[in-house]
Design an enzyme around this catalytic site. Structure first.
Site, PDB file in Angstrom:
ATOM      1  N   ASP A  91      -3.511   8.493   7.725  1.00 31.17           N
ATOM      2  CA  ASP A  91      -4.406   7.682   8.540  1.00 31.17           C
ATOM      3  C   ASP A  91      -3.561   6.988   9.604  1.00 31.17           C
ATOM      4  OD1 ASP A  91      -3.165   5.543   7.244  1.00 31.17           O
ATOM      5  OD2 ASP A  91      -4.868   5.108   5.924  1.00 31.17           O
TER       6      ASP A  91
ATOM      7  N   HIS B  17      -0.698   5.040   7.102  1.00 31.90           N
ATOM      8  CA  HIS B  17      -0.045   5.584   5.901  1.00 31.90           C
ATOM      9  C   HIS B  17       0.289   7.065   6.030  1.00 31.90           C
ATOM     10  CE1 HIS B  17      -2.664   2.157   4.707  1.00 31.90           C
ATOM     11  NE2 HIS B  17      -1.557   1.794   4.074  1.00 31.90           N
TER      12      HIS B  17
ATOM     13  N   SER C 172       0.801  -1.227   0.000  1.00 36.62           N
ATOM     14  CA  SER C 172       0.000   0.000   0.000  1.00 36.62           C
ATOM     15  C   SER C 172       0.830   1.271   0.000  1.00 36.62           C
ATOM     16  CB  SER C 172      -0.946   0.022   1.218  1.00 36.62           C
ATOM     17  OG  SER C 172      -0.220  -0.042   2.432  1.00 36.62           O
TER      18      SER C 172
END
Length: 350
Positions: A325, A328, A41
């Protein structure tokens, strides 16, 4: 999740301060054609969007600061470090996802990302989240080469691939998701033996990349994942979880040892990007880098990520937060990381 991702005196702290002309001159001198991205990610621009998985973020507030406030599937408020690197090198404003149905033939020679949020070096890790394994990412790359050859011709396609930079950024999910949170592998391996298992898998995949034409590789080291807001919340620590960070440091040492042997034996120019110290220093000295908040995310209460962030309000000034968040980084933090990757690349190339 995270794990991660990439001029000498040409660089200062932020990407907007780069001497773009000099940077692109170096890139041109070494015929850097484009960037191919593999990972999790930290570098996924939306390949997970059409998968049956909860590891996707194709909704607001993700993408709030991307072009036209468009949620692309990037686990960020804006662009990723890989996008910023490609832009600085003059290739493209952002690297598209290979599985984007709107990917055009014109974009193919400029670089593509095969990364998938939730993936890892351990083949079991992507299975847990039903995302794209590294072996499948390489399968897509082989498919991409065929498509590229049809568009630009086989000779030019081969030249583009040979002169490209391959970037590999993953590993965090292997530890967090597969060893600690869901203790699947911890029943089979000590943490040291599991690191060796991952290094063995990494070596296998780098050899496979070389077989597909990789001659330049940026290997992004592990971040101090014990400092993420999620880990702090799960472990109930006020500061970073030192035991997790020690694992990241140990794993980084093993990566560097592997590349020092494997790179020369394969004839790959490798560029190890050590983001651990940079991220750790930013978290402990946020003001030094222009941040005011480094312990929680910008989305919601600061402890949400992925689907739990969907539709939530965000902090007013995203540029003041290290984390977007609970896992990340913000685009502003990725600017700093992209500078570090570019520094590694250009310093090595000379």
């Amino acid at each position: 999740m995270q794990a991660f991702m990439i001029l000498l005196a040409l660089l200062v702290v932020h990407a907007h301060a780069l001497d773009i002309a000099k940077l692109r001159l170096v890139a041109s001198k070494h015929n850097l054609s484009c960037i191919y991205v593999f990972g999790d990610s930290s570098v996924d621009p939306g390949n997970n969007n059409n998968l049956e998985t909860d590891q996707k973020v194709n909704f607001l507030p993700y993408g709030k600061d991307f072009y036209d406030s468009h949620p692309t599937g990037r686990f960020c408020n804006g662009r990723l470090a890989t996008d910023l690197i490609a832009d600085a090198l003059g290739h493209t404003k952002f690297i598209p996802a290979y599985l984007d149905p709107n990917l055009t033939n014109a974009q193919l020679p400029k670089g593509v990302s095969f990364a998938s949020g939730g993936s890892g070096f351990d083949d079991l890790t992507p299975q847990l989240s039903n995302v794209i394994s590294l072996s499948k990412q390489l399968e897509y790359f082989r498919e991409y080469k065929t498509r590229l050859g049809r568009v630009v011709g086989k000779t030019r396609a081969q030249k583009i691939v040979t002169n490209a930079v391959f970037l590999l950024s993953m590993g965090t999910n292997d530890f967090l998701q597969n060893y600690y949170v869901e203790p699947t592998r911890s029943k089979q391996y000590t943490i040291d033996k599991y690191q060796d298992f991952l290094i063995s898998a990494m070596a296998k995949y780098i050899k496979a990349m070389h077989a597909e034409g990789a001659r330049r590789l940026i290997m992004v080291g592990m971040e101090p994942f014990g400092c993420t807001p999620l880990v702090r919340a799960l472990k109930g620590t006020i500061g970073c979880a030192d035991d997790y960070n020690k694992v990241a440091l140990s794993f980084n040492s093993k990566i560097k040892s592997l590349m020092a042997t494997l790179g020369p034996s394969l004839g790959i120019e490798y560029f190890y990007t050590d983001i651990y110290g940079l991220v750790y220093d930013t978290i402990h000295n946020p003001g030094k880098y222009g941040f005011v908040e480094a312990s929680k995310g910008c989305c919601g209460s600061g402890l949400e990520f992925g689907p739990s962030c969907k539709g939530l309000s965000t902090c007013a000034d995203r540029s003041k937060y290290v984390y977007w968040d609970a896992v990340h980084f913000t685009e502003e933090m990725y600017k700093i990381i992209s500078d570090e990757a570019l520094k590694t690349l250009v310093k090595s190339l000379g």
